[in-house]
Design a protein around this motif. Structure first.
Motif, PDB file in Angstrom:
ATOM      1  N   LEU A  67      -5.591 -18.181  -9.829  1.00 57.15           N
ATOM      2  CA  LEU A  67      -5.192 -16.732  -9.503  1.00 57.15           C
ATOM      3  C   LEU A  67      -6.714 -16.061  -9.061  1.00 57.15           C
ATOM      4  O   LEU A  67      -7.673 -16.365  -9.538  1.00 57.15           O
ATOM      5  N   GLN A  68      -6.522 -15.429  -7.910  1.00 58.19           N
ATOM      6  CA  GLN A  68      -7.568 -14.663  -7.288  1.00 58.19           C
ATOM      7  C   GLN A  68      -7.148 -13.249  -7.037  1.00 58.19           C
ATOM      8  O   GLN A  68      -6.406 -13.339  -6.074  1.00 58.19           O
ATOM      9  N   CYS A  69      -7.482 -12.210  -7.538  1.00 56.81           N
ATOM     10  CA  CYS A  69      -7.129 -10.931  -7.121  1.00 56.81           C
ATOM     11  C   CYS A  69      -8.267  -9.908  -6.554  1.00 56.81           C
ATOM     12  O   CYS A  69      -9.465 -10.375  -7.049  1.00 56.81           O
ATOM     13  N   ASP A  70      -8.143  -9.323  -5.640  1.00 54.95           N
ATOM     14  CA  ASP A  70      -8.854  -8.463  -4.964  1.00 54.95           C
ATOM     15  C   ASP A  70      -8.420  -7.026  -4.680  1.00 54.95           C
ATOM     16  O   ASP A  70      -7.341  -6.822  -3.849  1.00 54.95           O
ATOM     17  N   GLY A  71      -8.559  -6.105  -5.440  1.00 52.44           N
ATOM     18  CA  GLY A  71      -8.164  -4.634  -5.524  1.00 52.44           C
ATOM     19  C   GLY A  71      -8.673  -4.089  -6.379  1.00 52.44           C
ATOM     20  O   GLY A  71      -8.960  -4.373  -7.738  1.00 52.44           O
ATOM     21  N   PRO A  72      -8.358  -2.592  -6.456  1.00 51.63           N
ATOM     22  CA  PRO A  72      -8.881  -1.596  -7.514  1.00 51.63           C
ATOM     23  C   PRO A  72      -8.146  -1.837  -8.854  1.00 51.63           C
ATOM     24  O   PRO A  72      -6.814  -2.101  -8.543  1.00 51.63           O
ATOM     25  N   ALA A  73      -8.415  -2.089  -9.976  1.00 48.96           N
ATOM     26  CA  ALA A  73      -7.711  -2.357 -11.171  1.00 48.96           C
ATOM     27  C   ALA A  73      -6.786  -1.219 -11.444  1.00 48.96           C
ATOM     28  O   ALA A  73      -5.771  -1.275 -12.162  1.00 48.96           O
ATOM     29  N   ASP A  74      -6.984  -0.043 -11.184  1.00 49.96           N
ATOM     30  CA  ASP A  74      -6.356   1.100 -11.631  1.00 49.96           C
ATOM     31  C   ASP A  74      -5.239   1.502 -10.539  1.00 49.96           C
ATOM     32  O   ASP A  74      -4.913   2.725 -10.819  1.00 49.96           O
ATOM     33  N   THR A  75      -4.967   0.875  -9.447  1.00 52.09           N
ATOM     34  CA  THR A  75      -4.095   1.386  -8.338  1.00 52.09           C
ATOM     35  C   THR A  75      -2.655   1.072  -9.106  1.00 52.09           C
ATOM     36  O   THR A  75      -2.132   0.111  -9.470  1.00 52.09           O
ATOM     37  N   HIS A  76      -1.836   2.116  -9.172  1.00 57.68           N
ATOM     38  CA  HIS A  76      -0.695   2.136  -9.592  1.00 57.68           C
ATOM     39  C   HIS A  76       0.171   2.360  -8.253  1.00 57.68           C
ATOM     40  O   HIS A  76       0.039   2.751  -7.132  1.00 57.68           O
ATOM     41  N   ALA A  77       1.680   1.570  -8.403  1.00 54.38           N
ATOM     42  CA  ALA A  77       2.405   1.501  -7.322  1.00 54.38           C
ATOM     43  C   ALA A  77       3.874   1.271  -7.647  1.00 54.38           C
ATOM     44  O   ALA A  77       4.113   0.972  -8.715  1.00 54.38           O
ATOM     45  N   CYS A  78       4.923   1.853  -7.106  1.00 55.68           N
ATOM     46  CA  CYS A  78       6.158   1.428  -7.276  1.00 55.68           C
ATOM     47  C   CYS A  78       6.531   0.298  -6.894  1.00 55.68           C
ATOM     48  O   CYS A  78       6.795  -0.018  -5.639  1.00 55.68           O
ATOM     49  N   LEU A  79       6.574  -0.537  -7.848  1.00 56.14           N
ATOM     50  CA  LEU A  79       6.835  -2.231  -7.448  1.00 56.14           C
ATOM     51  C   LEU A  79       8.430  -2.425  -7.836  1.00 56.14           C
ATOM     52  O   LEU A  79       8.864  -2.282  -9.078  1.00 56.14           O
ATOM     53  N   PRO A  80       9.087  -2.980  -6.680  1.00 59.81           N
ATOM     54  CA  PRO A  80      10.788  -3.369  -7.431  1.00 59.81           C
ATOM     55  C   PRO A  80      10.745  -4.544  -7.979  1.00 59.81           C
ATOM     56  O   PRO A  80       9.786  -5.492  -7.719  1.00 59.81           O
ATOM     57  N   LEU A  81      11.710  -4.713  -8.807  1.00 62.62           N
ATOM     58  CA  LEU A  81      11.902  -5.928  -9.454  1.00 62.62           C
ATOM     59  C   LEU A  81      12.073  -7.004  -8.712  1.00 62.62           C
ATOM     60  O   LEU A  81      12.152  -8.004  -9.065  1.00 62.62           O
ATOM     61  N   THR A  82      12.759  -6.468  -7.472  1.00 63.50           N
ATOM     62  CA  THR A  82      13.202  -7.791  -6.493  1.00 63.50           C
ATOM     63  C   THR A  82      11.948  -8.464  -6.036  1.00 63.50           C
ATOM     64  O   THR A  82      11.912  -9.902  -5.632  1.00 63.50           O
ATOM     65  N   LEU A  83      10.715  -7.741  -6.172  1.00 66.04           N
ATOM     66  CA  LEU A  83       9.522  -8.302  -5.786  1.00 66.04           C
ATOM     67  C   LEU A  83       9.101  -9.516  -6.808  1.00 66.04           C
ATOM     68  O   LEU A  83       8.439 -10.328  -6.388  1.00 66.04           O
ATOM     69  N   GLU A  84       9.352  -9.189  -7.767  1.00 62.70           N
ATOM     70  CA  GLU A  84       8.796  -9.978  -9.121  1.00 62.70           C
ATOM     71  C   GLU A  84       9.504 -11.503  -9.013  1.00 62.70           C
ATOM     72  O   GLU A  84       9.117 -12.627  -9.123  1.00 62.70           O
ATOM     73  N   GLN A  85      10.991 -11.227  -8.733  1.00 64.55           N
ATOM     74  CA  GLN A  85      11.848 -12.524  -8.486  1.00 64.55           C
ATOM     75  C   GLN A  85      11.510 -13.355  -7.179  1.00 64.55           C
ATOM     76  O   GLN A  85      11.530 -14.558  -7.456  1.00 64.55           O
ATOM     77  N   ALA A  86      10.891 -12.603  -6.115  1.00 64.16           N
ATOM     78  CA  ALA A  86      10.869 -13.188  -4.945  1.00 64.16           C
ATOM     79  C   ALA A  86       9.527 -14.079  -5.233  1.00 64.16           C
ATOM     80  O   ALA A  86       9.321 -15.018  -4.680  1.00 64.16           O
ATOM     81  N   LEU A  87       8.525 -13.322  -5.745  1.00 64.37           N
ATOM     82  CA  LEU A  87       7.217 -14.043  -6.132  1.00 64.37           C
ATOM     83  C   LEU A  87       7.454 -15.329  -7.133  1.00 64.37           C
ATOM     84  O   LEU A  87       6.808 -16.395  -6.574  1.00 64.37           O
ATOM     85  N   ILE A  88       8.340 -15.110  -7.892  1.00 64.21           N
ATOM     86  CA  ILE A  88       8.752 -16.440  -8.814  1.00 64.21           C
ATOM     87  C   ILE A  88       9.430 -17.365  -8.111  1.00 64.21           C
ATOM     88  O   ILE A  88       9.163 -18.571  -8.373  1.00 64.21           O
ATOM     89  N   ASN A  89      10.172 -17.083  -6.962  1.00 63.87           N
ATOM     90  CA  ASN A  89      10.933 -18.134  -6.353  1.00 63.87           C
ATOM     91  C   ASN A  89       9.799 -18.893  -5.263  1.00 63.87           C
ATOM     92  O   ASN A  89       9.924 -20.158  -5.458  1.00 63.87           O
ATOM     93  N   LEU A  90       8.865 -18.313  -5.005  1.00 62.96           N
ATOM     94  CA  LEU A  90       7.677 -18.778  -4.086  1.00 62.96           C
ATOM     95  C   LEU A  90       6.960 -19.781  -4.951  1.00 62.96           C
ATOM     96  O   LEU A  90       6.620 -21.023  -4.661  1.00 62.96           O
TER      97      LEU A  90
END
Length: 427
Positions: free
Chosen positions: A302-325
């Motif tokens: 895993l490699q992350c590049d972004g501010p650690a305190d960034t909050h966002a409205c993330l849908p649960l469908t994104l979680e399922q899409a990422l797990i599928n990939l």
């Protein structure tokens, strides 16, 4: 591309028929009017017949490029201008046929071909008017020997000049407006084709969703039975530590299945609660944790590049899409899956890379699954305004696949202004 080639071959067949009709009509008009065709005129009529045969032979095939179709249109200039020059020049009424290839080019080809054909048509008509204005009328005006003869010759040239101006105006009108209207129709057809594809995809997704809902109800009872049997076996095997570990793992997997079915039922009842405001880094960590529970043997980098305190409205469908990939990547190769996440104030990008056989179905075998998860993931991200692209890591070499998720970040209202002031967008 294949549809364009099929349309071009249809247009070529129509052009062949139109050329044959024009040549037949020219010969019939000459016979009915009693005009004797000269030997050069007959030769160019024969050349026109040859071009008609060539286009007809080529039209028997199944595909044709636009450039080749334009070449068949240019074949009219091999016989038509010389034929007009030897049979009345610019005064020949058949000269209006010069607009036919231009009209066809404007209606069927891109703008550059239309304007090129317009320039050629105007140049050919101008050359005919200057060099072959009409032998009989010009001779009558030149040798009249009195004022009426001179006036008649002047009127003839004024008539030719008016015909030339009308021809130029018509050519520019066809190249500009007709081509523009044809392009508008082509864009509408492409849009309608895209809408039909989207409708077909929606129907496919709806059928998959219906199937998933039915499967969830069917799996609920067997999972409950399995869970009860596992608890009973754990109660019986208190002294066997190895067997207890296996039963604990089995119990964990059953609980994951039951949790997934429960989430499916909750999302179906209340779709508006399918988003959570959370840090992006925590969301990615939670996705990977859930994936590791589903695939304990899978490894990743895993490699992350972004501010650690960034909050966002993330849908649960994104979680399922990422797990599928991630599941597709783990199925393709036993090597660790590379995950790179980049985010700023406006966009989140997640790249999943594996070192498997790539997208070549001959090499992939049956390890790529049925593709249902990929279809659902792409549709879900498109509905959220994002995109999912899947490409070979090195095209043509079959050395891995790169799946890229791009999703616009929707910030909570109470955090939007402050975050946008603090953060830049590196993407």
């Amino acid at each position: 591309m294949q549809a364009q080639q099929h349309t071009a071959i249809t247009n070529l067949r129509r052009l062949t028929a139109l050329r044959a009709i024009a040549l037949g009509g020219y010969i019939a008009a000459s016979v009915l009017l009693g005009d004797t065709l000269s030997t050069p005129a007959l030769a160019f009529v024969g050349l026109g017949a040859v071009t008609t045969v060539i286009s007809g032979w080529r039209g028997r095939r199944q595909s044709l490029q636009q450039l080749e179709f334009f070449g068949h249109l240019l074949m009219d200039w091999l016989w038509l201008p010389p034929l007009l020059a030897f049979s009345g020049g610019a005064a020949n009424p058949f000269v209006t046929y010069l607009l036919v290839p231009l009209t066809i080019a404007a209606a069927t080809l891109p703008r550059v071909y239309s304007w090129l054909m317009a320039v050629l048509s105007i140049a050919i008509y101008t050359g005919l008017m200057v060099m072959f204005p009409g032998a009989e009328s010009s001779a009558h005006g030149a040798h009249g020997g009195h004022v009426n003869g001179a006036a008649t010759g002047m009127d003839f040239y004024r008539h030719l000049l008016g015909m030339w101006a009308t021809f130029v105006f018509s050519a520019l009108l066809i190249a500009g407006f007709v081509n523009g209207m044809a392009e508008t129709l082509r864009q509408r057809d492409r849009h309608l084709h895209q809408l039909r594809q989207e409708q077909a995809r929606r129907e496919q997704i709806l059928s998959l969703g219906t199937l998933a809902a039915g499967t969830a109800h069917e799996l609920a009872s067997p999972l409950q039975t399995i869970a009860l049997l596992v608890e009973e076996l754990q109660a019986r095997q208190e002294n066997s530590s190895a067997l207890n570990e296996d039963l604990a793992l089995l119990q964990q997997q059953v609980n994951l299945c039951k949790e997934a079915l429960a989430q499916l039922r909750e999302r179906a009842r209340d779709p508006e609660q399918s988003e959570e405001v959370q840090p992006i880094s925590a969301f990615i960590a939670r996705c990977l944790e859930r994936w590791q529970l589903l695939r304990p043997d899978a490894r990743f980098r895993l490699q992350c590049d972004g501010p650690a305190d960034t909050h966002a409205c993330l849908p649960l469908t994104l979680e399922q899409a990422l797990i599928n990939l991630l599941n597709n990547a783990a199925d393709a190769c036993r090597e660790p899956v590379s995950i790179a996440a980049h985010w700023g104030a406006r966009q989140l990008e997640i790249v999943v890379t594996d070192r498997g056989p790539g997208l070549n179905p001959a090499r992939a075998g049956e390890s790529r699954g049925f593709g249902i998860g990929l279809i659902l993931s792409e549709a879900a991200l498109a509905q959220l305004g994002g995109t999912l692209t899947v490409n070979d890591a090195e095209p043509g070499r079959g050395s891995g696949t790169v799946a890229r998720i791009r999703l616009p970040i929707r910030l909570p209202r109470n955090l939007s202004a402050g975050v946008l002031e603090r953060e830049g967008d590196p993407l």
